[in-house]
Design a protein around this motif. Structure first.
Motif, PDB file in Angstrom:
ATOM      1  N   SER A 138     -51.323  31.748 -16.221  1.00  0.00           N
ATOM      2  CA  SER A 138     -50.272  31.947 -15.232  1.00  0.00           C
ATOM      3  C   SER A 138     -49.484  33.208 -15.512  1.00  0.00           C
ATOM      4  O   SER A 138     -49.194  33.989 -14.611  1.00  0.00           O
ATOM      5  CB  SER A 138     -49.335  30.729 -15.241  1.00  0.00           C
ATOM      6  N   LYS A 139     -49.170  33.433 -16.790  1.00  0.00           N
ATOM      7  CA  LYS A 139     -48.397  34.617 -17.162  1.00  0.00           C
ATOM      8  C   LYS A 139     -49.180  35.891 -16.880  1.00  0.00           C
ATOM      9  O   LYS A 139     -48.646  36.869 -16.366  1.00  0.00           O
ATOM     10  CB  LYS A 139     -48.050  34.522 -18.657  1.00  0.00           C
ATOM     11  N   ASP A 140     -50.483  35.894 -17.225  1.00  0.00           N
ATOM     12  CA  ASP A 140     -51.292  37.083 -17.048  1.00  0.00           C
ATOM     13  C   ASP A 140     -51.557  37.388 -15.582  1.00  0.00           C
ATOM     14  O   ASP A 140     -51.736  38.547 -15.201  1.00  0.00           O
ATOM     15  CB  ASP A 140     -52.623  36.930 -17.791  1.00  0.00           C
ATOM     16  N   SER A 141     -51.610  36.357 -14.727  1.00  0.00           N
ATOM     17  CA  SER A 141     -51.963  36.568 -13.331  1.00  0.00           C
ATOM     18  C   SER A 141     -50.747  36.790 -12.433  1.00  0.00           C
ATOM     19  O   SER A 141     -50.894  37.114 -11.261  1.00  0.00           O
ATOM     20  CB  SER A 141     -52.767  35.363 -12.816  1.00  0.00           C
ATOM     21  N   ALA A 142     -49.550  36.605 -12.967  1.00  0.00           N
ATOM     22  CA  ALA A 142     -48.341  36.773 -12.158  1.00  0.00           C
ATOM     23  C   ALA A 142     -48.169  38.232 -11.737  1.00  0.00           C
ATOM     24  O   ALA A 142     -48.471  39.140 -12.494  1.00  0.00           O
ATOM     25  CB  ALA A 142     -47.122  36.308 -12.953  1.00  0.00           C
ATOM     26  N   PRO A 143     -47.680  38.477 -10.500  1.00  0.00           N
ATOM     27  CA  PRO A 143     -47.448  39.851 -10.063  1.00  0.00           C
ATOM     28  C   PRO A 143     -46.352  40.516 -10.881  1.00  0.00           C
ATOM     29  O   PRO A 143     -45.476  39.854 -11.448  1.00  0.00           O
ATOM     30  CB  PRO A 143     -47.031  39.685  -8.604  1.00  0.00           C
ATOM     31  N   ARG A 144     -46.368  41.852 -10.920  1.00  0.00           N
ATOM     32  CA  ARG A 144     -45.434  42.617 -11.742  1.00  0.00           C
ATOM     33  C   ARG A 144     -43.991  42.334 -11.364  1.00  0.00           C
ATOM     34  O   ARG A 144     -43.119  42.194 -12.233  1.00  0.00           O
ATOM     35  CB  ARG A 144     -45.752  44.110 -11.577  1.00  0.00           C
ATOM     36  N   TRP A 145     -43.708  42.230 -10.052  1.00  0.00           N
ATOM     37  CA  TRP A 145     -42.318  42.032  -9.611  1.00  0.00           C
ATOM     38  C   TRP A 145     -41.778  40.688 -10.095  1.00  0.00           C
ATOM     39  O   TRP A 145     -40.593  40.563 -10.437  1.00  0.00           O
ATOM     40  CB  TRP A 145     -42.209  42.124  -8.084  1.00  0.00           C
ATOM     41  N   LEU A 146     -42.686  39.689 -10.156  1.00  0.00           N
ATOM     42  CA  LEU A 146     -42.257  38.372 -10.615  1.00  0.00           C
ATOM     43  C   LEU A 146     -41.966  38.391 -12.114  1.00  0.00           C
ATOM     44  O   LEU A 146     -40.994  37.792 -12.584  1.00  0.00           O
ATOM     45  CB  LEU A 146     -43.338  37.338 -10.295  1.00  0.00           C
ATOM     46  N   LYS A 147     -42.801  39.105 -12.867  1.00  0.00           N
ATOM     47  CA  LYS A 147     -42.567  39.238 -14.300  1.00  0.00           C
ATOM     48  C   LYS A 147     -41.245  39.956 -14.567  1.00  0.00           C
ATOM     49  O   LYS A 147     -40.466  39.566 -15.441  1.00  0.00           O
ATOM     50  CB  LYS A 147     -43.717  40.000 -14.951  1.00  0.00           C
ATOM     51  N   ASP A 148     -41.000  41.038 -13.790  1.00  0.00           N
ATOM     52  CA  ASP A 148     -39.756  41.792 -13.972  1.00  0.00           C
ATOM     53  C   ASP A 148     -38.542  40.925 -13.656  1.00  0.00           C
ATOM     54  O   ASP A 148     -37.532  40.967 -14.373  1.00  0.00           O
ATOM     55  CB  ASP A 148     -39.755  43.033 -13.073  1.00  0.00           C
ATOM     56  N   ALA A 149     -38.625  40.144 -12.582  1.00  0.00           N
ATOM     57  CA  ALA A 149     -37.511  39.272 -12.206  1.00  0.00           C
ATOM     58  C   ALA A 149     -37.268  38.223 -13.286  1.00  0.00           C
ATOM     59  O   ALA A 149     -36.124  37.902 -13.629  1.00  0.00           O
ATOM     60  CB  ALA A 149     -37.802  38.605 -10.869  1.00  0.00           C
ATOM     61  N   ALA A 150     -38.350  37.678 -13.827  1.00  0.00           N
ATOM     62  CA  ALA A 150     -38.227  36.689 -14.891  1.00  0.00           C
ATOM     63  C   ALA A 150     -37.606  37.303 -16.143  1.00  0.00           C
ATOM     64  O   ALA A 150     -36.768  36.683 -16.809  1.00  0.00           O
ATOM     65  CB  ALA A 150     -39.590  36.093 -15.211  1.00  0.00           C
ATOM     66  N   ASP A 151     -38.002  38.540 -16.448  1.00  0.00           N
ATOM     67  CA  ASP A 151     -37.442  39.232 -17.612  1.00  0.00           C
ATOM     68  C   ASP A 151     -35.937  39.423 -17.457  1.00  0.00           C
ATOM     69  O   ASP A 151     -35.165  39.200 -18.397  1.00  0.00           O
ATOM     70  CB  ASP A 151     -38.110  40.597 -17.790  1.00  0.00           C
ATOM     71  N   ILE A 152     -35.514  39.852 -16.278  1.00  0.00           N
ATOM     72  CA  ILE A 152     -34.093  40.099 -16.017  1.00  0.00           C
ATOM     73  C   ILE A 152     -33.299  38.792 -16.127  1.00  0.00           C
ATOM     74  O   ILE A 152     -32.237  38.744 -16.761  1.00  0.00           O
ATOM     75  CB  ILE A 152     -33.898  40.738 -14.633  1.00  0.00           C
ATOM     76  N   ALA A 153     -33.823  37.738 -15.528  1.00  0.00           N
ATOM     77  CA  ALA A 153     -33.127  36.453 -15.550  1.00  0.00           C
ATOM     78  C   ALA A 153     -33.030  35.903 -16.977  1.00  0.00           C
ATOM     79  O   ALA A 153     -31.968  35.423 -17.406  1.00  0.00           O
ATOM     80  CB  ALA A 153     -33.843  35.459 -14.649  1.00  0.00           C
ATOM     81  N   THR A 154     -34.128  35.985 -17.708  1.00  0.00           N
ATOM     82  CA  THR A 154     -34.152  35.475 -19.080  1.00  0.00           C
ATOM     83  C   THR A 154     -33.200  36.245 -19.975  1.00  0.00           C
ATOM     84  O   THR A 154     -32.431  35.667 -20.743  1.00  0.00           O
ATOM     85  CB  THR A 154     -35.576  35.559 -19.654  1.00  0.00           C
ATOM     86  N   ARG A 155     -33.215  37.574 -19.847  1.00  0.00           N
ATOM     87  CA  ARG A 155     -32.358  38.394 -20.708  1.00  0.00           C
ATOM     88  C   ARG A 155     -30.896  38.219 -20.338  1.00  0.00           C
ATOM     89  O   ARG A 155     -30.016  38.236 -21.213  1.00  0.00           O
ATOM     90  CB  ARG A 155     -32.782  39.870 -20.606  1.00  0.00           C
ATOM     91  N   SER A 156     -30.602  38.040 -19.064  1.00  0.00           N
ATOM     92  CA  SER A 156     -29.215  37.809 -18.642  1.00  0.00           C
ATOM     93  C   SER A 156     -28.684  36.518 -19.245  1.00  0.00           C
ATOM     94  O   SER A 156     -27.566  36.473 -19.776  1.00  0.00           O
ATOM     95  CB  SER A 156     -29.125  37.757 -17.114  1.00  0.00           C
ATOM     96  N   TYR A 157     -29.484  35.462 -19.179  1.00  0.00           N
ATOM     97  CA  TYR A 157     -29.083  34.193 -19.785  1.00  0.00           C
ATOM     98  C   TYR A 157     -28.894  34.356 -21.288  1.00  0.00           C
ATOM     99  O   TYR A 157     -27.910  33.872 -21.867  1.00  0.00           O
ATOM    100  CB  TYR A 157     -30.135  33.127 -19.501  1.00  0.00           C
ATOM    101  N   ALA A 158     -29.838  35.032 -21.928  1.00  0.00           N
ATOM    102  CA  ALA A 158     -29.782  35.182 -23.379  1.00  0.00           C
ATOM    103  C   ALA A 158     -28.542  35.964 -23.811  1.00  0.00           C
ATOM    104  O   ALA A 158     -27.932  35.664 -24.845  1.00  0.00           O
ATOM    105  CB  ALA A 158     -31.048  35.869 -23.883  1.00  0.00           C
ATOM    106  N   GLN A 159     -28.148  36.955 -23.016  1.00  0.00           N
ATOM    107  CA  GLN A 159     -26.955  37.730 -23.368  1.00  0.00           C
ATOM    108  C   GLN A 159     -25.682  36.905 -23.195  1.00  0.00           C
ATOM    109  O   GLN A 159     -24.724  37.053 -23.960  1.00  0.00           O
ATOM    110  CB  GLN A 159     -26.895  39.004 -22.532  1.00  0.00           C
ATOM    111  N   LEU A 160     -25.653  36.024 -22.203  1.00  0.00           N
ATOM    112  CA  LEU A 160     -24.493  35.148 -22.021  1.00  0.00           C
ATOM    113  C   LEU A 160     -24.317  34.217 -23.217  1.00  0.00           C
ATOM    114  O   LEU A 160     -23.180  33.829 -23.556  1.00  0.00           O
ATOM    115  CB  LEU A 160     -24.648  34.328 -20.738  1.00  0.00           C
TER     116      LEU A 160
END
Length: 299
Positions: A7-29
């Motif tokens: 699933s991770k390898d087949s996900a489109p780039r925009w979805l991976k980028d959005a997931a990265d932003i969301a994950t990092r935002s949570y982690a910084q909080l």
């Protein structure tokens, strides 16, 4: 390959980028509840840092960078991402709440860290790490500098970024690197690919790098190991690291090498002779400084 990997390898780039932003935002909080790293593997390039990092991740008490599913080895914080700040850096390490939960199952506090051979090479980074993580422990793998230089060169060629033959690259190293050294020294350049890529000889000149590191950290915070010892006895080397990090020893499920390069032609004899002569006295000074028997027979 499991379904998560697919699933991770087949996900489109925009979805991976959005997931990265969301994950990092949570982690910084939640960064105030995320401690600095417990350990760093800081050297040397082509010395087994990737393998050692992966061996440690096989330990139930060692956690990867958050989120662990990304399987990252390094944040690159201290040379590429410094402007993001310490909150961003700490967002990559697991929270104390999660550590306590996992620790209650293990019977001891789990640890986490990262690996980057660039951390030892750039002379400014030890000071930055001391300010951000003063209690961190460092593991430094040192490989025979002659063989390390050849492996480093082969990596650059296989990655398509080195047009010169090895002998020419060695003879032109001072010329190629002079402006890079100056830019790093005066702070006009934060990170340079050339400084990272093409110092085949000087990255094996370990004594100045170690002196810089030991000037910032206490002796009991640093473990210096011979790369060849890890290659010859993986379990024994990992046991030594576990003792240093004060976690229980753990039997490895595999001892395969990670990030190994393809086999290629032997090192040119002219290059071997040049490097052998260059490192003979420098290695003698290194062994004297460390007060150890010679790690490698050179010359």
């Amino acid at each position: 390959m499991n379904n998560l990997t697919l699933s991770k390898d087949s996900a489109p780039r925009w979805l991976k980028d959005a997931a990265d932003i969301a994950t990092r935002s949570y982690a910084q909080l939640t960064a105030p509840n995320r401690p600095a790293p417990d350990y760093l593997i800081t050297g040397t390039k082509r010395g087994g840092t990737t393998s050692l990092f992966n061996y440690l991740l096989m330990h139930p008490g060692v956690m990867g960078l958050f989120p662990q599913v990304r399987e990252k080895k390094s944040t690159d914080y201290f040379f590429k991402e410094l402007e993001r700040g310490d909150t961003w850096y700490r967002s990559h390490f697991q929270t104390e709440a999660y550590r306590k939960l996992k620790g209650s199952q293990l019977g001891y506090r789990p640890i986490s860290g990262e690996a980057s051979p660039y951390y030892m090479w750039d002379p400014r980074i030890a000071t930055r790490i001391k300010a951000s993580a003063p209690q961190v422990k460092s593991i430094i793998l040192l490989r025979n500098p002659v063989e390390r230089a050849w492996s480093h060169y082969q990596e650059r060629v296989q990655n398509g970024v080195e047009p010169l033959d090895f002998v020419t690259a060695l003879h032109l190293e001072d010329e190629r690197m002079s402006s890079e050294y100056a830019a790093i020294e005066d702070g006009s350049e934060e990170y340079s690919e050339a400084f990272d890529f093409y110092a085949y000889r000087e990255r094996g000149n370990y004594l100045p790098q170690l002196k810089n590191w030991f000037a910032k950290f206490d002796l009991d915070q640093v473990l210096v190991m011979r790369s060849e010892d890890m290659y010859q006895d993986v379990q024994g080397a990992v046991d030594q690291v576990c003792d240093f990090l004060e976690i229980p020893r753990h039997e490895l499920p595999t001892k395969r090498t990670f990030n190994a390069r393809k086999k290629s032609t032997p090192m040119p004899s002219e290059a071997r002779d040049y490097l052998t002569n260059y490192f003979a006295d420098r290695n003698a000074e290194l062994f004297d400084y460390l007060q150890v028997e010679p790690f490698w027979k050179i010359g």
